[in-house]
Design a protein around this motif. Sequence first.
Motif, short mmCIF file in Angstrom:
data_model
loop_
_atom_site.label_atom_id
_atom_site.label_comp_id
_atom_site.label_asym_id
_atom_site.label_seq_id
_atom_site.Cartn_x
_atom_site.Cartn_y
_atom_site.Cartn_z
N PRO A 34 -30.37 -19.55 16.13
CA PRO A 34 -29.17 -18.38 16.41
C PRO A 34 -29.40 -17.17 17.03
CG PRO A 34 -29.62 -18.98 14.07
CD PRO A 34 -30.61 -19.50 14.61
N SER A 35 -28.81 -16.60 18.05
CA SER A 35 -28.87 -15.40 18.51
C SER A 35 -29.79 -15.84 20.37
CB SER A 35 -29.92 -14.36 18.13
OG SER A 35 -30.91 -14.73 17.86
N SER A 36 -30.49 -16.71 20.17
CA SER A 36 -31.15 -17.00 21.27
C SER A 36 -30.46 -18.54 21.95
CB SER A 36 -32.64 -17.34 21.35
OG SER A 36 -32.73 -18.46 20.62
N PHE A 37 -29.54 -19.15 21.08
CA PHE A 37 -29.08 -20.47 21.40
C PHE A 37 -30.15 -21.57 22.01
CE2 PHE A 37 -26.08 -16.84 21.32
CZ PHE A 37 -25.43 -17.23 20.06
N VAL A 38 -31.41 -21.38 21.61
CA VAL A 38 -32.26 -22.48 22.22
C VAL A 38 -32.25 -23.61 21.33
CG1 VAL A 38 -35.05 -22.49 22.31
CG2 VAL A 38 -33.66 -20.64 22.98
N SER A 61 -23.41 -27.98 26.06
CA SER A 61 -24.35 -26.66 26.38
C SER A 61 -23.78 -25.71 26.98
CB SER A 61 -25.77 -27.21 26.61
OG SER A 61 -26.30 -28.25 25.72
N GLN A 62 -23.59 -24.42 26.48
CA GLN A 62 -22.92 -23.48 27.22
C GLN A 62 -23.48 -23.02 28.64
OE1 GLN A 62 -22.98 -23.18 23.87
NE2 GLN A 62 -24.29 -21.36 23.42
N ILE A 63 -22.99 -22.73 29.84
CA ILE A 63 -23.45 -22.35 30.79
C ILE A 63 -23.77 -20.81 30.98
CG2 ILE A 63 -22.29 -24.32 32.16
CD1 ILE A 63 -20.09 -22.61 33.19
N SER A 64 -22.87 -20.11 30.00
CA SER A 64 -23.05 -18.66 29.82
C SER A 64 -22.60 -18.42 28.55
CB SER A 64 -22.21 -17.95 30.78
OG SER A 64 -20.63 -18.34 30.56
N GLN A 65 -22.98 -17.04 28.25
CA GLN A 65 -22.42 -16.62 26.83
C GLN A 65 -21.00 -16.64 26.92
OE1 GLN A 65 -23.66 -12.76 25.58
NE2 GLN A 65 -22.31 -12.67 23.83
N GLN A 66 -20.04 -16.31 27.82
CA GLN A 66 -18.89 -16.53 28.05
C GLN A 66 -18.23 -17.80 27.62
OE1 GLN A 66 -16.51 -16.75 31.37
NE2 GLN A 66 -15.94 -14.82 31.24
N GLY A 67 -18.97 -18.74 27.96
CA GLY A 67 -18.59 -20.10 27.61
C GLY A 67 -18.94 -20.79 26.36
N GLN A 68 -19.40 -19.91 25.64
CA GLN A 68 -19.56 -20.21 24.17
C GLN A 68 -18.35 -20.40 23.04
OE1 GLN A 68 -22.84 -18.41 22.06
NE2 GLN A 68 -22.69 -19.87 20.23
N GLY A 69 -18.18 -21.26 22.39
CA GLY A 69 -16.95 -21.28 21.55
C GLY A 69 -17.32 -21.37 20.13
N TYR A 70 -18.53 -21.71 19.83
CA TYR A 70 -18.87 -22.19 18.51
C TYR A 70 -19.88 -21.75 18.00
CZ TYR A 70 -15.34 -25.86 19.38
OH TYR A 70 -14.14 -26.48 19.82
N THR A 73 -24.44 -23.35 19.05
CA THR A 73 -24.42 -24.24 20.06
C THR A 73 -25.49 -23.88 21.11
OG1 THR A 73 -22.60 -23.22 21.16
CG2 THR A 73 -22.21 -25.21 19.54
N PRO A 74 -26.34 -24.85 21.66
CA PRO A 74 -27.31 -24.20 22.66
C PRO A 74 -26.84 -24.01 24.07
CG PRO A 74 -26.99 -26.84 22.46
CD PRO A 74 -26.20 -26.29 21.59
N GLY A 75 -27.32 -23.24 24.67
CA GLY A 75 -27.19 -22.87 26.04
C GLY A 75 -27.97 -23.38 27.15
N ILE A 76 -27.68 -23.12 28.44
CA ILE A 76 -28.62 -23.75 29.37
C ILE A 76 -28.48 -22.59 30.60
CG2 ILE A 76 -26.83 -25.24 30.43
CD1 ILE A 76 -30.63 -25.79 30.42
N ARG A 98 -33.79 -41.73 29.01
CA ARG A 98 -33.10 -41.05 30.18
C ARG A 98 -32.19 -40.37 29.40
NH1 ARG A 98 -34.90 -45.59 29.92
NH2 ARG A 98 -33.75 -45.57 28.12
N ILE A 99 -32.16 -38.98 30.12
CA ILE A 99 -31.24 -38.03 29.37
C ILE A 99 -30.56 -36.99 30.53
CG2 ILE A 99 -33.13 -36.31 28.86
CD1 ILE A 99 -31.94 -35.29 26.27
N PHE A 100 -29.16 -36.92 30.15
CA PHE A 100 -28.38 -35.85 30.90
C PHE A 100 -27.88 -34.93 29.66
CE2 PHE A 100 -26.19 -38.11 34.69
CZ PHE A 100 -27.56 -38.72 35.16
N ILE A 101 -27.76 -33.49 30.38
CA ILE A 101 -27.18 -32.58 29.60
C ILE A 101 -25.73 -32.07 29.98
CG2 ILE A 101 -27.99 -30.75 31.27
CD1 ILE A 101 -28.36 -28.86 28.72
N GLN A 102 -24.82 -31.90 28.95
CA GLN A 102 -23.50 -31.56 29.06
C GLN A 102 -23.46 -30.26 29.46
OE1 GLN A 102 -20.24 -31.95 26.49
NE2 GLN A 102 -19.47 -33.70 27.53
N LEU A 103 -22.57 -29.91 30.41
CA LEU A 103 -22.36 -28.44 30.85
C LEU A 103 -21.09 -27.99 30.42
CD1 LEU A 103 -23.71 -28.50 34.36
CD2 LEU A 103 -25.09 -27.95 32.38
N TRP A 104 -20.86 -26.92 29.51
CA TRP A 104 -19.82 -26.55 28.76
C TRP A 104 -19.35 -25.13 29.28
CZ3 TRP A 104 -20.26 -26.18 22.82
CH2 TRP A 104 -19.25 -26.41 22.33
N HIS A 105 -18.01 -24.91 29.26
CA HIS A 105 -17.20 -23.62 29.38
C HIS A 105 -16.01 -23.99 28.55
CE1 HIS A 105 -15.68 -19.82 29.82
NE2 HIS A 105 -16.17 -19.44 30.56
#
Length: 367
Positions: A34-38, A61-70, A73-76, A98-105
């Motif tokens: 919480p708060s850092s979304f790490v 994973s949200q691309i910005s604080q504005q992109g967060q909805g829940y 949830t982690p950010g990048i 092998r791992i991809f990250i999903q970019l979210w707004h």
Amino acid sequence: MSQSSKLFEPFKLGPLTLPNRAVMAPLTRNRAVPSSFVPGPLAVDYYAQRASAGLLITEASQISQQGQGYQDTPGIYSKEQVAGWRKVTDAVHGRGGRIFIQLWHVGRISHTLLQPNGGAPVAPSAIRAKTKTFVGGSFADVSEPRALELAEIPGIIDDYRRAAANALLAGFDGVEIHGANGYLLDQFARDGANKRTDAYGGGIENRARLMLEVSKAVTAEVGAERTGIRISPVTPANDLSDSNPQPLFDYIVDGLNALKLAYIHVVEGATGGPRDVAPFDYASLRKRFKQAYVANNGYDFALANKVLEAGAADLIAFGKPFISNPDLVERLKKGAALNEWDKATFYGGGAKGYTDYPTLEAAEAAQ
């Protein structure tokens, strides 16, 4: 007894050779700090446990604080988040994964409690979605959004670009753009949420513009061979609709094909619901897109095998089965029983229902 299937055959995805064609779909788990979304230590264990999938796609994973909805949830977008994700990717790579990250707004699917300075969520148009978000430990109606100003859109595109660059710094093999399930890019594309009259609204070409511009910016940053995108042409998720989705998504996929993205990840039907929720010709997308097609929604071994044998998809994404079966590929290969998932522990919490599901080997050893 070992089962034979194309699902267990290798597949070349850009620079990667996947050992099998089973993809772990992105699954929101709401367990970031919480708060850092790490992503925390439990996330390291969770993804490492599932490294035998052909490809892991992280939770959105949200691309910005504005992109967060829940909540949680982690950010990048911060250095701390990049460092947290680096621990995840190192652990997955240490197990040969092998791992991809999903970019979210999320766009309008948010709440003022999650937005910078308590502001309104942003959207293509100021239309409130009839849906809920998870905030403050419970479900609440999403907040009234405001329409993005035309001058703000280049900043959103740059947030995606920067997040993609951060993903490579964090050690990811690639990124998946979240263009599905009623979030920002999907909101711009579909006329149920987009009533704009500028260059980003009106006809198909304008409504598809943001999704394609984001895809172009991300591929320019990290390479098309390391970029995928998720779309959901007919899902009603998050109160979204379109009056004529077939030509819209045919046009979008033509544009994605021109960019030579590594894959399109297609939610067939209603996300997490009926596959036949609305008529749509997914074969049209398959024909238009010359790279990999990842099929998603309600797949079990039998359906996966059938679709792969027919050449209707290259890879199959599994969601909830991967929550409760860290060794899903091995269980499918052996025709073994699957652990049942516990819906009560999907969102938020600790290790219970997250990292404590037993592998087949552990279950057999305990007998």
